[in-house]
Design an enzyme around this catalytic site. Structure first.
Site, PDB file in Angstrom:
ATOM      1  CD  GLU A 108      16.971  -1.259 -12.614  1.00 18.11           C
ATOM      2  OE1 GLU A 108      16.635  -0.515 -13.533  1.00 18.11           O
ATOM      3  OE2 GLU A 108      16.322  -2.266 -12.288  1.00 18.11           O
ATOM      4  N   GLY A 143       9.928   2.674 -10.934  1.00 18.12           N
ATOM      5  CA  GLY A 143       8.511   2.862 -11.241  1.00 18.12           C
ATOM      6  C   GLY A 143       7.815   3.849 -10.318  1.00 18.12           C
ATOM      7  CB  SER A 169      12.170   7.176 -11.815  1.00 23.88           C
ATOM      8  OG  SER A 169      11.308   6.351 -11.062  1.00 23.88           O
ATOM      9  CG  ASN A 189      12.641  -4.398 -17.629  1.00 26.41           C
ATOM     10  OD1 ASN A 189      12.062  -5.290 -18.245  1.00 26.41           O
ATOM     11  ND2 ASN A 189      12.665  -4.334 -16.302  1.00 26.41           N
ATOM     12  CG  HIS A 196      14.187  -5.992 -12.646  1.00 21.31           C
ATOM     13  ND1 HIS A 196      13.028  -5.749 -11.944  1.00 21.31           N
ATOM     14  CD2 HIS A 196      14.457  -4.854 -13.329  1.00 21.31           C
ATOM     15  CE1 HIS A 196      12.621  -4.512 -12.194  1.00 21.31           C
ATOM     16  NE2 HIS A 196      13.473  -3.946 -13.037  1.00 21.31           N
ATOM     17  CD  GLU A 231       9.418  -4.848 -11.614  1.00 16.94           C
ATOM     18  OE1 GLU A 231       9.360  -5.403 -12.720  1.00 16.94           O
ATOM     19  OE2 GLU A 231       9.449  -3.609 -11.473  1.00 16.94           O
ATOM     20  CE  LYS A 240       9.613  -2.340 -15.043  1.00 22.12           C
ATOM     21  NZ  LYS A 240       9.543  -1.872 -13.679  1.00 22.12           N
TER      22      LYS A 240
HETATM   23  C1  PEP Z   1      13.166  -1.030 -14.348  1.00 17.39           C
HETATM   24  O1  PEP Z   1      12.157  -1.712 -14.231  1.00 17.39           O
HETATM   25  O2  PEP Z   1      14.272  -1.563 -14.510  1.00 17.39           O
HETATM   26  C2  PEP Z   1      13.033   0.417 -14.289  1.00 17.39           C
HETATM   27  C3  PEP Z   1      14.123   1.126 -14.265  1.00 17.39           C
HETATM   28  O3  PEP Z   1      11.755   0.912 -14.273  1.00 17.39           O
HETATM   29  P1  PEP Z   1      11.333   2.465 -14.349  1.00 17.39           P
HETATM   30  O4  PEP Z   1      12.209   3.138 -15.359  1.00 17.39           O
HETATM   31  O5  PEP Z   1       9.896   2.430 -14.768  1.00 17.39           O
HETATM   32  O6  PEP Z   1      11.530   3.029 -12.984  1.00 17.39           O
END
Ligand code: PEP
Length: 234
Positions: free
Chosen positions: A154, A160, A196, A7, A85, A87, A9
């Protein structure tokens, strides 16, 4: 064989995408690799890497300034779309009901939705993790579907943040999602873990039961970070 989805973003550029696709085309993997990129890059073609979007409108068409429909995304050749997601829930106020409408749009237009569910830190601390996950799965998936979807667990507090739940917590979440999907007649739906994921924890995370792959944010932007995740599993 696992599913490794990135992803991007609101990051990257067309030249960075062309470079990573060229690098990824060199590696020997049976895994399905997907890159969910900004709308302006959806037209990118690759034999080996599938392209996806990061959101779509819940509407079919009309006066929705700034929104992009599922049909528009599908017309670029993109195959996947992330929906729900963290965000989008945080900044755009997407609810489970919005996610379900968006998933319906995706399926009606031949896109495979990657539907995200997961708890915030407040929900985790209130002991609501399992309830949020189960209601997310039940409320976000349209009824009577007969095409493929993907679920991504998630934990929103970990995205993040360089934090991950324990392996036991990931296993509990994924087992609950698998059980809920089975109860909904959707056994076999792939379940990704996201938040992460890096080269140094990907293999361990993907060895947990019912983890069929990963959704990767920051570490999907550069080949040096993304390739070790893809090659960490067969
Ligand atoms: C995400 O934005 O879906 C995500 C998993 O981000 P990160 O791997 O940076 O935690």
């Amino acid at each position: 064989m696992k599913i490794i989805a990135g992803n991007w973003k609101m990051n990257g550029s067309q030249s960075a995408l062309d470079k990573i696709i060229s690098d990824l085309s060199e590696i020997d993997t049976q895994n399905t690799v997907i890159l969910c990129v900004p709308y302006t890059m959806l037209n990118t073609k690759s034999d080996k890497i599938a392209i996806g979007a990061q959101d779509i409108s819940k509407h079919t068409s009309g006066a929705y300034t700034g929104e992009i429909s599922a049909q528009m995304v599908a017309s670029t050749g993109a195959k996947y779309v992330i929906i729900g997601h963290s965000e989008c829930r945080q900044y755009h106020g997407d609810t489970n009901s919005d996610v379900r409408e968006k998933a319906t749009q995706a399926l009606n237009n031949g896109l495979i939705p990657i539907i995200c569910v997961g708890e915030t830190m407040d929900e985790k601390q209130a002991g609501k993790t399992m309830a949020v996950i189960e209601s997310g799965v039940r409320e976000c998936i349209p009824s009577d579907i007969n095409t493929k979807i993907i679920i991504a667990y998630e934990p929103r507090w970990a995205i993040g943040a360089g934090l991950t739940p324990t392996s036991a917590e990931i296993a509990d979440a994924h087992n609950l999602i698998a059980k809920t999907l089975a109860d909904m007649g959707l056994s076999g739906t792939p379940i990704l873990y996201g938040a992460s994921v890096k080269g140094n924890n990907a293999a361990e995370i993907m060895s947990i039961s019912n983890v069929d792959g990963v959704l990767v944010g920051g570490a999907s932007l550069k080949s040096d970070d993304f390739i070790p995740i893809i090659t960490s599993v067969k």
